[in-house]
Design a protein around this motif. Sequence first.
Motif, PDB file in Angstrom:
ATOM      1  N   ALA A  50      -4.327  -6.819  20.438  1.00 35.19           N
ATOM      2  CA  ALA A  50      -3.435  -5.661  20.395  1.00 35.19           C
ATOM      3  C   ALA A  50      -2.656  -5.615  19.086  1.00 35.19           C
ATOM      4  O   ALA A  50      -2.463  -4.545  18.488  1.00 35.19           O
ATOM      5  N   PHE A  51      -2.198  -6.769  18.630  1.00 36.64           N
ATOM      6  CA  PHE A  51      -1.479  -6.797  17.356  1.00 36.64           C
ATOM      7  C   PHE A  51      -2.391  -6.387  16.204  1.00 36.64           C
ATOM      8  O   PHE A  51      -1.978  -5.658  15.291  1.00 36.64           O
ATOM      9  N   CYS A  52      -3.624  -6.853  16.219  1.00 38.27           N
ATOM     10  CA  CYS A  52      -4.565  -6.476  15.162  1.00 38.27           C
ATOM     11  C   CYS A  52      -4.813  -4.974  15.153  1.00 38.27           C
ATOM     12  O   CYS A  52      -4.843  -4.342  14.090  1.00 38.27           O
ATOM     13  N   VAL A  53      -4.971  -4.379  16.335  1.00 41.30           N
ATOM     14  CA  VAL A  53      -5.172  -2.937  16.428  1.00 41.30           C
ATOM     15  C   VAL A  53      -3.941  -2.194  15.917  1.00 41.30           C
ATOM     16  O   VAL A  53      -4.045  -1.221  15.154  1.00 41.30           O
ATOM     17  N   GLY A  54      -2.771  -2.648  16.342  1.00 36.92           N
ATOM     18  CA  GLY A  54      -1.541  -1.993  15.903  1.00 36.92           C
ATOM     19  C   GLY A  54      -1.355  -2.061  14.396  1.00 36.92           C
ATOM     20  O   GLY A  54      -1.030  -1.055  13.751  1.00 36.92           O
ATOM     21  N   PHE A  55      -1.589  -3.239  13.817  1.00 29.38           N
ATOM     22  CA  PHE A  55      -1.463  -3.372  12.363  1.00 29.38           C
ATOM     23  C   PHE A  55      -2.510  -2.522  11.641  1.00 29.38           C
ATOM     24  O   PHE A  55      -2.233  -1.926  10.592  1.00 29.38           O
ATOM     25  N   GLY A  56      -3.715  -2.453  12.198  1.00 26.38           N
ATOM     26  CA  GLY A  56      -4.754  -1.639  11.585  1.00 26.38           C
ATOM     27  C   GLY A  56      -4.397  -0.168  11.567  1.00 26.38           C
ATOM     28  O   GLY A  56      -4.563   0.525  10.547  1.00 26.38           O
ATOM     29  N   LEU A  57      -3.890   0.345  12.695  1.00 27.69           N
ATOM     30  CA  LEU A  57      -3.462   1.745  12.755  1.00 27.69           C
ATOM     31  C   LEU A  57      -2.304   2.001  11.791  1.00 27.69           C
ATOM     32  O   LEU A  57      -2.245   3.053  11.134  1.00 27.69           O
ATOM     33  N   LEU A  58      -1.406   1.039  11.697  1.00 25.30           N
ATOM     34  CA  LEU A  58      -0.273   1.173  10.777  1.00 25.30           C
ATOM     35  C   LEU A  58      -0.762   1.292   9.333  1.00 25.30           C
ATOM     36  O   LEU A  58      -0.304   2.151   8.573  1.00 25.30           O
ATOM     37  N   GLY A  59      -1.719   0.456   8.949  1.00 26.97           N
ATOM     38  CA  GLY A  59      -2.252   0.504   7.588  1.00 26.97           C
ATOM     39  C   GLY A  59      -3.005   1.785   7.297  1.00 26.97           C
ATOM     40  O   GLY A  59      -2.847   2.380   6.228  1.00 26.97           O
ATOM     41  N   ALA A  60      -3.835   2.219   8.256  1.00 27.19           N
ATOM     42  CA  ALA A  60      -4.601   3.451   8.048  1.00 27.19           C
ATOM     43  C   ALA A  60      -3.690   4.659   7.931  1.00 27.19           C
ATOM     44  O   ALA A  60      -3.875   5.526   7.059  1.00 27.19           O
ATOM     45  N   GLY A  61      -2.681   4.743   8.794  1.00 26.07           N
ATOM     46  CA  GLY A  61      -1.757   5.879   8.741  1.00 26.07           C
ATOM     47  C   GLY A  61      -0.923   5.887   7.486  1.00 26.07           C
ATOM     48  O   GLY A  61      -0.800   6.916   6.814  1.00 26.07           O
ATOM     49  N   PHE A  62      -0.373   4.726   7.128  1.00 31.83           N
ATOM     50  CA  PHE A  62       0.478   4.674   5.942  1.00 31.83           C
ATOM     51  C   PHE A  62      -0.317   4.925   4.668  1.00 31.83           C
ATOM     52  O   PHE A  62       0.138   5.655   3.780  1.00 31.83           O
ATOM     53  N   GLY A  63      -1.491   4.342   4.552  1.00 27.81           N
ATOM     54  CA  GLY A  63      -2.306   4.557   3.357  1.00 27.81           C
ATOM     55  C   GLY A  63      -2.641   6.022   3.140  1.00 27.81           C
ATOM     56  O   GLY A  63      -2.597   6.532   2.015  1.00 27.81           O
ATOM     57  N   THR A  64      -2.958   6.720   4.229  1.00 30.44           N
ATOM     58  CA  THR A  64      -3.291   8.139   4.121  1.00 30.44           C
ATOM     59  C   THR A  64      -2.071   8.974   3.763  1.00 30.44           C
ATOM     60  O   THR A  64      -2.138   9.891   2.933  1.00 30.44           O
ATOM     61  N   VAL A  65      -0.926   8.665   4.387  1.00 31.61           N
ATOM     62  CA  VAL A  65       0.301   9.399   4.052  1.00 31.61           C
ATOM     63  C   VAL A  65       0.661   9.192   2.588  1.00 31.61           C
ATOM     64  O   VAL A  65       1.062  10.136   1.883  1.00 31.61           O
ATOM     65  N   MET A  66       0.502   7.978   2.102  1.00 33.25           N
ATOM     66  CA  MET A  66       0.878   7.687   0.721  1.00 33.25           C
ATOM     67  C   MET A  66       0.025   8.475  -0.268  1.00 33.25           C
ATOM     68  O   MET A  66       0.532   9.055  -1.223  1.00 33.25           O
ATOM     69  N   VAL A  67      -1.291   8.509  -0.045  1.00 30.98           N
ATOM     70  CA  VAL A  67      -2.174   9.244  -0.952  1.00 30.98           C
ATOM     71  C   VAL A  67      -1.914  10.747  -0.851  1.00 30.98           C
ATOM     72  O   VAL A  67      -1.708  11.428  -1.861  1.00 30.98           O
ATOM     73  N   ALA A  68      -1.924  11.276   0.372  1.00 29.48           N
ATOM     74  CA  ALA A  68      -1.791  12.722   0.548  1.00 29.48           C
ATOM     75  C   ALA A  68      -0.403  13.216   0.144  1.00 29.48           C
ATOM     76  O   ALA A  68      -0.266  14.264  -0.508  1.00 29.48           O
ATOM     77  N   GLY A  69       0.645  12.487   0.519  1.00 24.19           N
ATOM     78  CA  GLY A  69       1.993  12.889   0.143  1.00 24.19           C
ATOM     79  C   GLY A  69       2.202  12.857  -1.358  1.00 24.19           C
ATOM     80  O   GLY A  69       2.800  13.770  -1.939  1.00 24.19           O
ATOM     81  N   THR A  70       1.731  11.797  -1.998  1.00 19.73           N
ATOM     82  CA  THR A  70       1.838  11.699  -3.454  1.00 19.73           C
ATOM     83  C   THR A  70       1.076  12.823  -4.129  1.00 19.73           C
ATOM     84  O   THR A  70       1.534  13.410  -5.117  1.00 19.73           O
ATOM     85  N   HIS A  71      -0.093  13.163  -3.603  1.00 21.82           N
ATOM     86  CA  HIS A  71      -0.903  14.232  -4.177  1.00 21.82           C
ATOM     87  C   HIS A  71      -0.175  15.565  -4.131  1.00 21.82           C
ATOM     88  O   HIS A  71      -0.178  16.330  -5.101  1.00 21.82           O
ATOM     89  N   VAL A  72       0.483  15.847  -3.014  1.00 19.40           N
ATOM     90  CA  VAL A  72       1.224  17.104  -2.905  1.00 19.40           C
ATOM     91  C   VAL A  72       2.363  17.146  -3.917  1.00 19.40           C
ATOM     92  O   VAL A  72       2.552  18.139  -4.634  1.00 19.40           O
ATOM     93  N   VAL A  73       3.128  16.055  -4.013  1.00 17.65           N
ATOM     94  CA  VAL A  73       4.283  16.029  -4.920  1.00 17.65           C
ATOM     95  C   VAL A  73       3.839  16.193  -6.366  1.00 17.65           C
ATOM     96  O   VAL A  73       4.395  17.000  -7.119  1.00 17.65           O
ATOM     97  N   VAL A  74       2.833  15.439  -6.790  1.00 14.09           N
ATOM     98  CA  VAL A  74       2.416  15.446  -8.187  1.00 14.09           C
ATOM     99  C   VAL A  74       1.679  16.738  -8.533  1.00 14.09           C
ATOM    100  O   VAL A  74       1.894  17.334  -9.584  1.00 14.09           O
TER     101      VAL A  74
END
Length: 489
Positions: free
Chosen positions: A357-381
């Motif tokens: 369960a911890f591995c799944v939770g950490f994996g979802l956290l990484g996938a969500g954050f990585g996507t937000v970081m790329v997409a959010g940065t793209h919009v701002v720049v």
Amino acid sequence: MKRSLALASSVAGAAVVALDGTVLAVAQPTLRHDLHASFAQLQWTTTGYLVAVASLLVFAGRLGDRYGHRRAFAVGMLGFGAASAGIALAPGIGWVIGLRALQGVFGALAQPATLGMLRVAYPPERLRRPIAVRTAAIGLAAAAGPVIGGALATSYGWRAVFLVNIVPALVFGGLAVASPGGDGERVRSGAGRPALDVTGALLLAVALAGLVHTLASPLASPGTGGPGTAVTVLVALTAGVAGVAFVRHERRTPAPLLPPDVIGSPMVGAALALLVTASATLNGALFACVHLLQEDLGLTPLRTALLSLPLAVLLVAAAPTSAVLLRRAGARATLAAATAVLTAGLLVLAGASGAAAFCVGFGLLGAGFGTVMVAGTHVVVRRAPVESAGVAGGLQQTAMNVGPALGVAAAALLMDLGGSRLPLAVLAAAAAAAVWVCRRLPGRAPGTPRLRPAPAEAVPLRAGRRDTEHTGHGVERGSSAPSLGDDEC
């Protein structure tokens, strides 16, 4: 600067700064014992850096807009490398704290330039991939940092940790100095130069420095009162007054530090809010999970690190995937889905009891954050004009620096109130609420082809009109060349 060198420099600069923070984290106990430092002094090796960076990022970005991002990057990287060398030779903890603050000044100069160089070198429709590569490099550096720092500190002592960044900082800083200007990287002269607005920069610096200091202070002495608490309250009040004064000044000055074409965009504001939320929830969750796994469940630091590996792996994997999602689904759908995945990861971690369960939770956290970081940065720049690319980069970096301080401070407070799982549940609620913000982001333009273009006869053109109507929510207006639709934002 050529595109290939701009991308390499952007990736190297972002990775060097990311690596610096993570390698130091595991070397701090060794540093404290070697220099006979107190915990408060040790905390200032991090807080001093964060305060310097957060307070100067936007102004440093404006300096890049005025004098050239390549030059700002060169000075920042060369200074960062020199400060790192100075820390490695520091004779006492006072020197380390002072040089870390100086390192933060040069880091603030280099970070907005890593995005400004990309905005200048690449046309808006080709920014997705370079930003994704830059994000993946940050993820790799953050994941490798604890391992590299632990190995160096164990074998050679804490001073070796600061030697890691010297060579890449000096190499890429030197390349930036030697590189001729190009691809729009030219210094404007006279009236063409953006105004610096020194008054606004000072007010914003005081407000941000006070905010970060206030958020970081509980980490130095949680649950304590006395003079330290009084100072924190005074700093917080000063930050609030400076923030109000900054807003009033920006509304009245003819040449504000934050140009209306950047900060006035609802899309940029929404993207920045999502970046703050995502970075706050990620770092707050990691802070809570370390205590949950090691203190409540009795795991070793090594086992904790192994359980969190899916976060780093999926964060890196999310970067190229995000570029594809932005192109096919648009920023609104991509960021809404990513924020939902981030929320799911926090909820899984809040209720997890076993390794899977911890591995799944950490994996979802990484996938969500990585996507937000790329997409959010793209919009701002992408939404920023080229002449304000540095300010946009500074705002993005400010969000990514304020967010972690906010998340960790909130997690520490919530842990005092209700244990290690309460912060995860509250952070999940905050991430879920942020999905609503995605409504302000651009979606796919009506009629934008998804798989193949429509037949030519299906879209008749009238004489004197362009083939793309610049109407509808989130699409550029005015007389311009045919451009991308909202799906490219």
